[in-house]
Design a protein around this motif. Sequence first.
Motif, PDB file in Angstrom:
ATOM      1  N   ARG A  74      35.349  61.878  71.185  1.00  0.00           N
ATOM      2  CA  ARG A  74      33.863  62.516  70.718  1.00  0.00           C
ATOM      3  C   ARG A  74      33.605  63.578  71.405  1.00  0.00           C
ATOM      4  O   ARG A  74      33.693  63.455  72.645  1.00  0.00           O
ATOM      5  CB  ARG A  74      33.104  61.196  70.624  1.00  0.00           C
ATOM      6  CG  ARG A  74      31.562  61.742  70.150  1.00  0.00           C
ATOM      7  CD  ARG A  74      30.819  60.242  70.031  1.00  0.00           C
ATOM      8  NE  ARG A  74      29.313  60.666  70.258  1.00  0.00           N
ATOM      9  CZ  ARG A  74      28.578  59.764  70.715  1.00  0.00           C
ATOM     10  NH1 ARG A  74      28.646  58.683  70.942  1.00  0.00           N
ATOM     11  NH2 ARG A  74      27.194  60.242  70.769  1.00  0.00           N
ATOM     12  N   SER A 107      29.394  70.341  61.754  1.00  0.00           N
ATOM     13  CA  SER A 107      30.245  69.125  61.567  1.00  0.00           C
ATOM     14  C   SER A 107      30.106  67.948  62.520  1.00  0.00           C
ATOM     15  O   SER A 107      29.959  66.868  61.896  1.00  0.00           O
ATOM     16  CB  SER A 107      31.667  69.618  61.863  1.00  0.00           C
ATOM     17  OG  SER A 107      31.865  70.664  60.662  1.00  0.00           O
ATOM     18  N   LYS A 111      28.949  64.492  61.351  1.00  0.00           N
ATOM     19  CA  LYS A 111      29.743  63.033  61.431  1.00  0.00           C
ATOM     20  C   LYS A 111      29.216  62.098  61.914  1.00  0.00           C
ATOM     21  O   LYS A 111      29.312  60.897  62.003  1.00  0.00           O
ATOM     22  CB  LYS A 111      31.091  63.712  62.120  1.00  0.00           C
ATOM     23  CG  LYS A 111      32.109  62.682  62.454  1.00  0.00           C
ATOM     24  CD  LYS A 111      33.359  63.334  63.022  1.00  0.00           C
ATOM     25  CE  LYS A 111      34.403  62.035  63.404  1.00  0.00           C
ATOM     26  NZ  LYS A 111      35.774  62.637  63.897  1.00  0.00           N
ATOM     27  N   TYR A 112      28.393  62.553  63.273  1.00  0.00           N
ATOM     28  CA  TYR A 112      28.016  61.536  64.170  1.00  0.00           C
ATOM     29  C   TYR A 112      26.286  61.162  63.802  1.00  0.00           C
ATOM     30  O   TYR A 112      25.809  60.516  64.638  1.00  0.00           O
ATOM     31  CB  TYR A 112      27.919  61.848  65.591  1.00  0.00           C
ATOM     32  CG  TYR A 112      29.269  62.008  65.942  1.00  0.00           C
ATOM     33  CD1 TYR A 112      30.192  60.811  66.312  1.00  0.00           C
ATOM     34  CD2 TYR A 112      30.145  63.205  66.164  1.00  0.00           C
ATOM     35  CE1 TYR A 112      31.605  60.976  66.487  1.00  0.00           C
ATOM     36  CE2 TYR A 112      31.467  63.496  66.291  1.00  0.00           C
ATOM     37  CZ  TYR A 112      32.184  62.519  66.692  1.00  0.00           C
ATOM     38  OH  TYR A 112      33.378  62.426  66.716  1.00  0.00           O
TER      39      TYR A 112
END
Length: 401
Positions: A74, A107, A111-112
Amino acid sequence: MEPGPPGGSRPAERGPCLSSPLGADQAASASWLSAAGAEPGRYPLAVAAVLPAGGCGERMGVPTPKQFCPILERPLISYTLQALERVRWIKDIVVAVTGENIEAMNSIIQKYQHKRISLVEAGVTRHRSIFNGLKVLAEDQTDSKLSKPEVVIIHDAVRPFVGEDVLLKVVIAAKEHGCSDYDLEFGTECLQLALKYCHTKAKLVEGSPDLWKVTYKRDLYAAESIIKERISQEICVVMDTKEGEEHVGHLLEEVLKSEINRVKVTSGALCHAGGDLQQIILEQCYNFVCVNVMTSDFQETQKLLSILEQSNLSILYPVVVVSVHFFDFKSVPLSQKMENLMWIREFAKEVKKRNILLCGLLICYPQDEQKLQESLRQAAIIIAALIKERNSGLIGQLLIA
């Protein structure tokens, strides 16, 4: 703020979470807000944050800018955003990134599932990037979702362990204090720029030991170690046991409590403790041991994995699941038992796509009390290693204690 060295004391904060009971940081914040006369649910100051994230990470010695370097797969900047998002009284977070990285940053936000984030294009220098962020916050545009703040926190995108207590000190100092000779002597150039060009108040606030900056490649390993330790502090033991056999599962639970330091062990059964398990998930537990006694059935493990997948718990951190199976080698050969459980390899590959790390563990049972205790202690050591290391290379493995 004066950051401590990477080798400083371990952060006192319990660990990363998205929603948790009122902690020390939040309690301090609530106390100050109450003293300031804020109404319930409202805050006396409008606070925003600007993160300059346009650097190329030249000192890191890697082609990827350090703010985008992965920690547990991550990006580093995602951890910093999470730390700021936890602070409810920071209304807006502006990130300044280069034009070539705006798409990548979008992105990451998607995504998170980051919230309250706005992007601006970085300048050619760090100061220009900060200026661009401040300019967006200062603009009065009817179509803008940003509101003009009274206080703006400037925070490096590569300082992921900032706590709410430090941020609160900075906000209070910015509102109440002026600048001293000590501040100018030992502070950063930002203080002098603020005084010279903005004619505004400035104050040097000493930071905590964990407020260090990820600068070199070795710092990535240090940050990863801290994060792993934080998310390895609790284990949830889920037991699927037949009546009269649950004692061996509880024996394992007791050994886990005694063998693994500083780890809280909670337990429950999927069949009648679904609500308890959901609460454990909400409290951000990232480690699960599913105990199966005297059976090769893995349906309970599958149920647990399904619940974890639906919860989206693994979006931010990898979740470790250890499927524990007890077997009687006198009635079932070890080779046959392992063959029956080889499903775990393919299943582990599938859940790995959701950031869930699945491993299997076999424990011989029944056996005499001394040998059983030795096996359970070995099982506890293996479980601890799997949880603390979070090695994706071990997923799908069937280990024997």
